[in-house]
Scaffold this active site. Structure first.
Site, PDB file in Angstrom:
ATOM      1  NE  ARG A   1      -2.739   0.648   3.497  1.00  0.00           N
ATOM      2  CZ  ARG A   1      -2.030   0.652   4.435  1.00  0.00           C
ATOM      3  NH1 ARG A   1      -1.167   1.855   4.626  1.00  0.00           N
ATOM      4  NH2 ARG A   1      -2.230  -0.216   5.368  1.00  0.00           N
TER       5      ARG A   1
ATOM      6  CE1 TYR B   1     -17.051  10.866 -15.298  1.00  0.00           C
ATOM      7  CE2 TYR B   1     -16.648  11.045 -12.959  1.00  0.00           C
ATOM      8  CZ  TYR B   1     -16.811  10.516 -14.134  1.00  0.00           C
ATOM      9  OH  TYR B   1     -17.196   9.050 -14.082  1.00  0.00           O
TER      10      TYR B   1
ATOM     11  CG  ASP C   1     -10.295  16.040 -14.167  1.00  0.00           C
ATOM     12  OD1 ASP C   1      -9.620  15.822 -15.330  1.00  0.00           O
ATOM     13  OD2 ASP C   1     -11.566  15.771 -13.732  1.00  0.00           O
TER      14      ASP C   1
ATOM     15  CE  LYS D   1     -12.828   8.023 -17.772  1.00  0.00           C
ATOM     16  NZ  LYS D   1     -13.309   9.209 -16.845  1.00  0.00           N
TER      17      LYS D   1
END
Ligand code: PLP
Length: 390
Positions: A57, A109, A181, A206
């Protein structure tokens, strides 16, 4: 093993995209970084982790290769990979505390809007959503408690641009954190840190990955203070990607420059063809001279990108078109090599309240295209047959 020293010269982005990230594999000299599919690492002695790796992690070499590539692409000094774009945004919002205020674009978004309004607002963070295309609206929305300004440019799905230089100047003058973003543009088309943004966010799902085969997110910054806190939060909350997804994103990035060039060229051709049809009320694409911010697009972006939206004027017509296309796939998401078509009002933006959708022009008859890297002539023929007789 011998290897030449890394080339110290600064390189152009297409070169960075291919070379940034991986370091020579010490075992076999593998050119691509191994997928370190492990949760833990053996310790050399009590309190002496091997090369600093203790638990996955916290650190994983495959993820770190991706993080170096992300930082290099955006021109930042620290990159962080997350399990999704929204996990990256979740981390950004955890930089805040109750009582803080955020000004964000009205046309975000849908999932970003949902995370802000339905998760962080109940914790006492206040949000205002404004027209970011209008610089005076931003100034008017600022309060003494404002800490963060959140921008998407171009926006999804209305393709509105925000002037990054003027917003960055305002944020710098007021001591506000500017987060951009950059999912739609990618660093190939636009690099927000160079305008003065503090943080760049990506859904790597994306364009960065580009092959529609993983979900991931990223943050990049050049500020050491932010990087330290983000690194802490990344480990404390654990919204990290697994090694295989990290590897897929890294592999996708190698062709990013080529893909963005083709996405943009295809979208430009399709947008012009659609605009030339008398039966299409409106096409939203920054590469068209008719786009109200076309001049800003030319100034701020290297190319207009692969996304465009089309107003069809009638809900049933929108339904017929998205169901009749054969090459375009009716699907959520964007940015893959294959072309996708979507209906924002019922898909990506269904969680945005109706009055807000109406205010931004996001009608039920709007469709959104993510133009892939197929031959644009085939895509045009597909749209032509889908539109015929509607
Ligand atoms: C998809 C997307 C997100 C969210 O990313 P996930 O990887 O789906 O969590 C955020 N911003 C934009 C612009 C997006 O397209």
């Amino acid at each position: 093993m011998t290897r030449l020293d890394p080339d110290p010269r600064p390189h152009r982005l297409a070169t960075v995209a291919v070379h940034a990230g991986p370091e020579p594999d010490p075992v076999a000299g593998a050119v691509m970084p191994p997928i370190y599919q492990t949760s833990t690492y053996i310790q050399d002695a009590l309190g002496q982790p091997h090369n600093g790796y203790e638990y996955a992690r916290t650190r994983n070499p495959t993820r770190e290769a991706l993080e170096r590539a992300l930082a290099a692409l955006e021109g930042g000094s620290h990159g962080f990979a997350f399990a999704s774009g929204l996990a990256a945004l979740d981390t950004v919002l955890k930089l805040l505390k109750a009582g803080d205020h955020v000004v964000a674009g009205a046309n975000l978004y849908g999932g970003s809007h949902r995370l802000m309004e339905q998760v962080f607002r109940p914790f006492g963070v206040a949000f205002d959503f404004i027209e970011m295309a209008d610089a005076s609206a931003l100034e008017g929305a600022l309060r003494p408690e404002t800490r963060l300004v959140y921008v998407e440019t171009p926006t999804n799905p209305m393709m509105q641009l925000t002037d990054l230089q003027s917003v960055a100047d305002l944020c710098q003058a007021r001591g506000l954190l500017l987060v951009v973003d950059n999912t739609f543009a990618t660093p190939v088309l636009q690099r927000p840190l160079e305008f003065g943004a503090d943080l760049v966010l990506h859904s790597t799902t994306k364009y960065l990955n580009g092959h529609s085969d993983m979900v991931g997110g990223a943050l990049v910054t050049s500020r050491d203070d932010l990087a330290e806190r983000i690194g802490f939060l990344q480990n404390a909350a654990g919204g990290v990607p697994g090694p295989f997804d990290s590897w897929l994103a890294l592999r996708g990035i190698k062709t990013l420059t080529l893909r963005m060039r083709q996405h943009s060229a295809g979208a430009q051709q399709i947008a012009a063809w659609l605009e030339g049809r008398r039966d299409i009320p409106r096409v939203y694409y920054p590469g068209l001279a008719s786009h109200p911010q076309h001049a800003l697009a030319t100034r701020q972006m290297a190319a207009p990108g692969g996304m465009l939206s089309v107003e069809l004027g009638d809900v049933e017509r929108a339904r017929r078109v998205v169901e009749r296309v054969r090459l375009f796939a009716l699907a959520e998401s964007l940015g893959g090599v294959e072309s996708l078509i979507g209906h924002p009002a019922s898909m990506t933006h269904a969680s945005v309240p109706l009055p807000m959708r109406q205010a931004m022009g996001l009608t039920d008859s709007l469709i959104r295209l993510s133009v892939g890297i197929e031959d644009p002539d085939d895509l045009i023929e597909d749209l032509d047959q889908a539109l015929a007789g509607t």
